[in-house]
Design a protein around this motif. Structure first.
Motif, PDB file in Angstrom:
ATOM      1  N   ASP A  43       0.826  -1.210   0.000  1.00  0.00           N
ATOM      2  CA  ASP A  43       0.000   0.000   0.000  1.00  0.00           C
ATOM      3  C   ASP A  43       0.859   1.259   0.000  1.00  0.00           C
ATOM      4  O   ASP A  43       0.563   2.211  -0.719  1.00  0.00           O
ATOM      5  N   GLN A  47       0.974   4.054  -2.924  1.00  0.00           N
ATOM      6  CA  GLN A  47       0.705   5.455  -2.606  1.00  0.00           C
ATOM      7  C   GLN A  47       1.852   6.341  -3.088  1.00  0.00           C
ATOM      8  O   GLN A  47       1.629   7.400  -3.658  1.00  0.00           O
ATOM      9  N   ASP A  51       1.429   9.174  -5.824  1.00  0.00           N
ATOM     10  CA  ASP A  51       1.834  10.546  -5.506  1.00  0.00           C
ATOM     11  C   ASP A  51       2.771  11.098  -6.574  1.00  0.00           C
ATOM     12  O   ASP A  51       2.673  12.264  -6.956  1.00  0.00           O
ATOM     13  N   VAL A  61      -4.718  13.335  -5.443  1.00  0.00           N
ATOM     14  CA  VAL A  61      -4.742  11.954  -4.979  1.00  0.00           C
ATOM     15  C   VAL A  61      -5.026  11.951  -3.488  1.00  0.00           C
ATOM     16  O   VAL A  61      -4.420  12.689  -2.725  1.00  0.00           O
ATOM     17  N   THR A  62      -5.953  11.122  -3.080  1.00  0.00           N
ATOM     18  CA  THR A  62      -6.249  10.982  -1.659  1.00  0.00           C
ATOM     19  C   THR A  62      -6.299   9.514  -1.298  1.00  0.00           C
ATOM     20  O   THR A  62      -6.497   8.652  -2.154  1.00  0.00           O
ATOM     21  N   GLN A  63      -6.071   9.241  -0.040  1.00  0.00           N
ATOM     22  CA  GLN A  63      -6.171   7.867   0.436  1.00  0.00           C
ATOM     23  C   GLN A  63      -7.303   7.809   1.434  1.00  0.00           C
ATOM     24  O   GLN A  63      -7.330   8.571   2.394  1.00  0.00           O
ATOM     25  N   ARG A  67      -7.998   2.753   0.420  1.00  0.00           N
ATOM     26  CA  ARG A  67      -8.193   2.916  -1.019  1.00  0.00           C
ATOM     27  C   ARG A  67      -7.448   4.156  -1.480  1.00  0.00           C
ATOM     28  O   ARG A  67      -7.332   5.123  -0.752  1.00  0.00           O
ATOM     29  N   VAL A  68      -6.969   4.135  -2.682  1.00  0.00           N
ATOM     30  CA  VAL A  68      -6.321   5.293  -3.267  1.00  0.00           C
ATOM     31  C   VAL A  68      -7.244   5.829  -4.347  1.00  0.00           C
ATOM     32  O   VAL A  68      -7.715   5.084  -5.197  1.00  0.00           O
TER      33      VAL A  68
END
Length: 194
Positions: A43, A47, A51, A61-63, A67-68
């Motif tokens: 993960d 990420q 990024d 982009v958010t987590q 989930r991404v």
């Protein structure tokens, strides 16, 4: 009475033996911890790669809960589901990262519209947009079974610019890429000598 006690004791011993025998199939704590650590590393790696794509392509982009989410996968003209040439380089990079590092990943493409038009037509248009991006990612090398398309149409709670249409509603006419599952980390090690 003594016979009943021995019979009950025998039953307790038999049940205890069966229970203990069943415990041998449980995973050991260190194996469990190792698997969890591997999943967390996967993960974190995903990420980091997302990024990097975000910085390269100015995507948000958010987590969220493991989930991404990539908010700016592609944008569309009013009433259109054709993929723009300007969005393809980002989608190419996204597909390459997933294919090369997360071949087990599960991706959901979410399609959106602005509120112009009927809700039914917008739901259909949102799905067509999501499918266009899905098809492009599959043609870029991702497995068809790992990329799915859904539509939120003009859902009010999913609009970026509430109620905006035309030029002002461009951010509403989009797809989002969601990495629901990153898969198991791929090891970049040489095969064992045979």
């Amino acid at each position: 009475m003594v016979t009943r006690t021995f019979r009950n004791a025998g039953l307790v011993v038999a049940l205890s033996a069966a229970t203990l025998a069943g415990c041998s199939s449980y995973i050991k704590r260190d194996e469990f911890d190792s698997t969890v650590a591997d999943l967390r590393a996967t993960d974190q790696k995903l990420q980091s790669q997302i990024d990097s794509l975000s910085q390269k392509h100015d995507a948000l982009v958010t987590q969220l809960a493991g989930r991404v989410r990539v908010e700016t996968g592609a944008h569309f003209a009013t009433g259109d589901a054709s993929l723009n040439e300007e969005d393809k380089p980002f989608l190419d990079d996204f597909a390459r990262v997933i294919k090369d590092n997360h071949s087990d990943a599960l991706i959901t493409i979410e399609g959106f519209t602005d509120p112009a038009g009927s809700a039914v037509a917008n739901r259909r248009l949102g799905l067509q947009r999501a499918q266009a991006v899905r098809d492009y990612l599959v043609s870029s090398g991702l497995g068809a079974q790992q990329v799915r398309a859904v539509s939120y149409g003009e859902d009010q709670n999913r609009q970026v610019r509430a109620g905006a249409i035309g030029d002002a509603g461009r951010d509403n006419r989009r797809v989002s890429l969601v990495v629901d599952y990153a898969g198991v980390a791929m090891q970049n090690t040489a095969p064992p000598a045979g």
